[in-house]
Scaffold this motif. Structure first.
Motif, PDB file in Angstrom:
ATOM      1  N   SER B  32      25.724   4.320   3.408  1.00  0.00           N
ATOM      2  CA  SER B  32      25.342   3.084   2.701  1.00  0.00           C
ATOM      3  C   SER B  32      26.567   2.342   2.176  1.00  0.00           C
ATOM      4  O   SER B  32      26.743   2.182   0.960  1.00  0.00           O
ATOM      5  CB  SER B  32      24.375   3.420   1.571  1.00  0.00           C
ATOM      6  OG  SER B  32      23.190   3.918   2.124  1.00  0.00           O
ATOM      7  N   ASN B  72      21.096  -5.546   5.281  1.00  0.00           N
ATOM      8  CA  ASN B  72      19.975  -5.603   4.335  1.00  0.00           C
ATOM      9  C   ASN B  72      19.589  -4.204   3.864  1.00  0.00           C
ATOM     10  O   ASN B  72      19.340  -3.975   2.674  1.00  0.00           O
ATOM     11  CB  ASN B  72      18.744  -6.255   4.986  1.00  0.00           C
ATOM     12  CG  ASN B  72      18.873  -7.754   5.044  1.00  0.00           C
ATOM     13  OD1 ASN B  72      19.703  -8.346   4.369  1.00  0.00           O
ATOM     14  ND2 ASN B  72      18.054  -8.382   5.865  1.00  0.00           N
ATOM     15  N   ALA B  75      22.457  -2.818   1.568  1.00  0.00           N
ATOM     16  CA  ALA B  75      22.646  -3.508   0.286  1.00  0.00           C
ATOM     17  C   ALA B  75      21.370  -3.529  -0.562  1.00  0.00           C
ATOM     18  O   ALA B  75      21.406  -3.165  -1.739  1.00  0.00           O
ATOM     19  CB  ALA B  75      23.123  -4.931   0.537  1.00  0.00           C
ATOM     20  N   TYR B  76      20.258  -3.944   0.034  1.00  0.00           N
ATOM     21  CA  TYR B  76      19.037  -4.133  -0.760  1.00  0.00           C
ATOM     22  C   TYR B  76      18.100  -2.921  -0.711  1.00  0.00           C
ATOM     23  O   TYR B  76      17.342  -2.695  -1.641  1.00  0.00           O
ATOM     24  CB  TYR B  76      18.288  -5.382  -0.283  1.00  0.00           C
ATOM     25  CG  TYR B  76      19.144  -6.615  -0.320  1.00  0.00           C
ATOM     26  CD1 TYR B  76      19.669  -7.075  -1.534  1.00  0.00           C
ATOM     27  CD2 TYR B  76      19.470  -7.301   0.837  1.00  0.00           C
ATOM     28  CE1 TYR B  76      20.483  -8.196  -1.572  1.00  0.00           C
ATOM     29  CE2 TYR B  76      20.274  -8.431   0.809  1.00  0.00           C
ATOM     30  CZ  TYR B  76      20.776  -8.870  -0.400  1.00  0.00           C
ATOM     31  OH  TYR B  76      21.588  -9.968  -0.439  1.00  0.00           O
ATOM     32  N   ASN B  78      19.098   0.588   0.189  1.00  0.00           N
ATOM     33  CA  ASN B  78      19.750   1.768  -0.400  1.00  0.00           C
ATOM     34  C   ASN B  78      20.657   1.432  -1.578  1.00  0.00           C
ATOM     35  O   ASN B  78      21.247   2.339  -2.175  1.00  0.00           O
ATOM     36  CB  ASN B  78      20.578   2.493   0.674  1.00  0.00           C
ATOM     37  CG  ASN B  78      19.694   3.245   1.648  1.00  0.00           C
ATOM     38  OD1 ASN B  78      18.489   3.375   1.435  1.00  0.00           O
ATOM     39  ND2 ASN B  78      20.276   3.749   2.721  1.00  0.00           N
ATOM     40  N   HIS B  79      20.794   0.164  -1.907  1.00  0.00           N
ATOM     41  CA  HIS B  79      21.649  -0.277  -3.038  1.00  0.00           C
ATOM     42  C   HIS B  79      23.047   0.353  -2.977  1.00  0.00           C
ATOM     43  O   HIS B  79      23.609   0.748  -3.997  1.00  0.00           O
ATOM     44  CB  HIS B  79      20.962   0.030  -4.374  1.00  0.00           C
ATOM     45  CG  HIS B  79      19.668  -0.702  -4.529  1.00  0.00           C
ATOM     46  ND1 HIS B  79      19.590  -2.053  -4.790  1.00  0.00           N
ATOM     47  CD2 HIS B  79      18.387  -0.272  -4.407  1.00  0.00           C
ATOM     48  CE1 HIS B  79      18.317  -2.420  -4.846  1.00  0.00           C
ATOM     49  NE2 HIS B  79      17.573  -1.370  -4.603  1.00  0.00           N
ATOM     50  N   ARG B  80      23.558   0.493  -1.749  1.00  0.00           N
ATOM     51  CA  ARG B  80      24.899   1.051  -1.504  1.00  0.00           C
ATOM     52  C   ARG B  80      25.088   2.433  -2.137  1.00  0.00           C
ATOM     53  O   ARG B  80      26.205   2.795  -2.517  1.00  0.00           O
ATOM     54  CB  ARG B  80      25.992   0.103  -2.011  1.00  0.00           C
ATOM     55  CG  ARG B  80      25.864  -1.304  -1.467  1.00  0.00           C
ATOM     56  CD  ARG B  80      27.089  -2.103  -1.799  1.00  0.00           C
ATOM     57  NE  ARG B  80      26.816  -3.532  -1.715  1.00  0.00           N
ATOM     58  CZ  ARG B  80      27.744  -4.453  -1.737  1.00  0.00           C
ATOM     59  NH1 ARG B  80      29.004  -4.118  -1.823  1.00  0.00           N
ATOM     60  NH2 ARG B  80      27.432  -5.716  -1.661  1.00  0.00           N
ATOM     61  N   ASP B  81      24.002   3.165  -2.288  1.00  0.00           N
ATOM     62  CA  ASP B  81      24.065   4.502  -2.876  1.00  0.00           C
ATOM     63  C   ASP B  81      24.687   5.462  -1.856  1.00  0.00           C
ATOM     64  O   ASP B  81      24.121   5.682  -0.786  1.00  0.00           O
ATOM     65  CB  ASP B  81      22.616   4.927  -3.223  1.00  0.00           C
ATOM     66  CG  ASP B  81      22.539   6.336  -3.778  1.00  0.00           C
ATOM     67  OD1 ASP B  81      23.538   7.075  -3.710  1.00  0.00           O
ATOM     68  OD2 ASP B  81      21.460   6.695  -4.282  1.00  0.00           O
ATOM     69  N   ARG B  84      22.606   8.052   0.026  1.00  0.00           N
ATOM     70  CA  ARG B  84      21.545   7.654   0.956  1.00  0.00           C
ATOM     71  C   ARG B  84      22.155   7.176   2.275  1.00  0.00           C
ATOM     72  O   ARG B  84      23.272   6.670   2.286  1.00  0.00           O
ATOM     73  CB  ARG B  84      20.716   6.511   0.363  1.00  0.00           C
ATOM     74  CG  ARG B  84      19.917   6.909  -0.856  1.00  0.00           C
ATOM     75  CD  ARG B  84      19.282   5.679  -1.469  1.00  0.00           C
ATOM     76  NE  ARG B  84      18.297   6.022  -2.478  1.00  0.00           N
ATOM     77  CZ  ARG B  84      17.580   5.141  -3.157  1.00  0.00           C
ATOM     78  NH1 ARG B  84      17.729   3.847  -2.904  1.00  0.00           N
ATOM     79  NH2 ARG B  84      16.720   5.517  -4.052  1.00  0.00           N
ATOM     80  N   ASP B 103      15.654   2.355   5.777  1.00  0.00           N
ATOM     81  CA  ASP B 103      16.474   2.777   4.638  1.00  0.00           C
ATOM     82  C   ASP B 103      15.699   3.771   3.779  1.00  0.00           C
ATOM     83  O   ASP B 103      14.537   4.080   4.057  1.00  0.00           O
ATOM     84  CB  ASP B 103      16.954   1.560   3.834  1.00  0.00           C
ATOM     85  CG  ASP B 103      15.818   0.757   3.239  1.00  0.00           C
ATOM     86  OD1 ASP B 103      15.031   1.336   2.478  1.00  0.00           O
ATOM     87  OD2 ASP B 103      15.717  -0.458   3.547  1.00  0.00           O
ATOM     88  N   GLY B 105      15.110   3.404   0.530  1.00  0.00           N
ATOM     89  CA  GLY B 105      14.757   2.719  -0.711  1.00  0.00           C
ATOM     90  C   GLY B 105      13.256   2.582  -0.891  1.00  0.00           C
ATOM     91  O   GLY B 105      12.460   3.169  -0.149  1.00  0.00           O
ATOM     92  N   ASN B 147      10.343  -0.576   3.925  1.00  0.00           N
ATOM     93  CA  ASN B 147      11.697  -0.001   3.992  1.00  0.00           C
ATOM     94  C   ASN B 147      12.138   0.257   5.431  1.00  0.00           C
ATOM     95  O   ASN B 147      13.170   0.865   5.670  1.00  0.00           O
ATOM     96  CB  ASN B 147      11.771   1.306   3.191  1.00  0.00           C
ATOM     97  CG  ASN B 147      11.043   2.445   3.877  1.00  0.00           C
ATOM     98  OD1 ASN B 147      10.005   2.225   4.521  1.00  0.00           O
ATOM     99  ND2 ASN B 147      11.563   3.644   3.752  1.00  0.00           N
TER     100      ASN B 147
END
Lengths: 111, 156
Positions: B32, B72, B75-76, B78-81, B84, B103, B105, B147
């Motif tokens: 991510s 997408n 960034a949106y 997995n929120h750059r985790d 993940r 993803d 998320g 997702n």
């Protein structure tokens, strides 16, 4: 190297985009153009002759740069879009926001 | 005193390939981190078997849409985790190429995304991703959770 910057005799900064303009490299382009803007550059051409694809982040950075350049009394022109990229600008209606020339020569002549 | 850590080398990306009948499936897990988007796109595009899609559609439609969906998800979704990953599966059949990007998320509602071509939104920097995806693909379908997206390019 994704981006090349050259200044022509009239002081127009020509930025070449090699490969792609996407989420992973857009900040590099933004920083290079903003640094040049800060050091006095006002006329910019971004040349996409060697560009394969642009994603929405790449389009977004162009919108943002255009605004910042205009705020400083400058001008940004685009050129060298292939048929697919031209279609992308038309679909997103960004062709109405930017001055788009066919070639770098035409873009430079328009200043 | 703690010594500064040297930058971590980028994690290698591995494409798994499976052939069943006349179809091929490529799969890939992407960390991510947005720096992987360009490499992942090139890796899959280079290994895409010739056949259903013209070189032009691979060069432009496939690459742009895949980059978009991957960015997408990172960034949106997995929120750059860094804990993940984004799962990519590409099905290449004789009549179409389908790209599944999933993803880890909570999903989102694609119906809630406004039209970025409206005059009042035209000068916004963001919000064009889904529009670009839909413009370049023959079909874009999300799962119920939101997702996972399936991008379809029909042969041609």
């Amino acid at each position: 190297m994704s981006f090349s910057l050259k200044k022509d005799k009239q002081g127009v900064v020509v930025v070449g985009v090699d490969g792609q303009l996407i989420v992973g490299n857009r900040q590099e382009l933004k920083q290079k153009v903003l640094d040049t803007l800060e050091s006095g550059g006002r006329k910019f051409v971004i040349d996409f002759t060697k560009t394969g694809y642009i994603d929405s982040s790449g389009l977004g950075v162009l919108v943002s740069l255009s605004k910042k350049i205009r705020e400083q009394g400058g001008d940004l022109r685009l050129c060298g879009l292939n048929e697919d990229l031209q279609t992308l600008f038309e679909l997103t209606k960004l062709d109405t926001l930017f001055a788009i020339a066919r070639t770098p020569e035409e873009a430079l002549a328009a200043f | 005193m703690t010594q500064p850590q040297p930058p971590q080398p980028p994690q290698p990306l591995h494409v798994r390939r499976r052939a069943t009948g006349g179809d091929t499936e490529l799969s890939l897990d992407v960390p991510s981190d947005l720096d992987y988007v360009g490499r992942a796109v090139e890796l899959i595009a280079d290994q895409l078997p010739g056949g259903p899609l013209s070189p032009r559609r691979i060069r432009f439609n496939f690459r742009t849409a895949f980059a978009e969906a991957l960015a997408n998800a990172i960034a949106y979704g997995n929120h750059r985790d860094p804990g993940r990953v984004v799962h990519v599966r590409v099905e290449v059949a004789h009549d179409a190429v389908r790209v599944h990007v999933t993803d880890e998320g909570n999903g989102f509602d694609p119906k809630g995304v406004p039209d970025p071509t409206l005059p009042e939104r035209l000068e916004r920097e963001d919000g064009r991703g889904l529009f670009v995806l839909k413009s370049l693909m023959d079909q874009v379908a999300f799962n119920e959770k939101g997702n996972s997206v399936c991008l379809t390019l029909r042969a041609g």
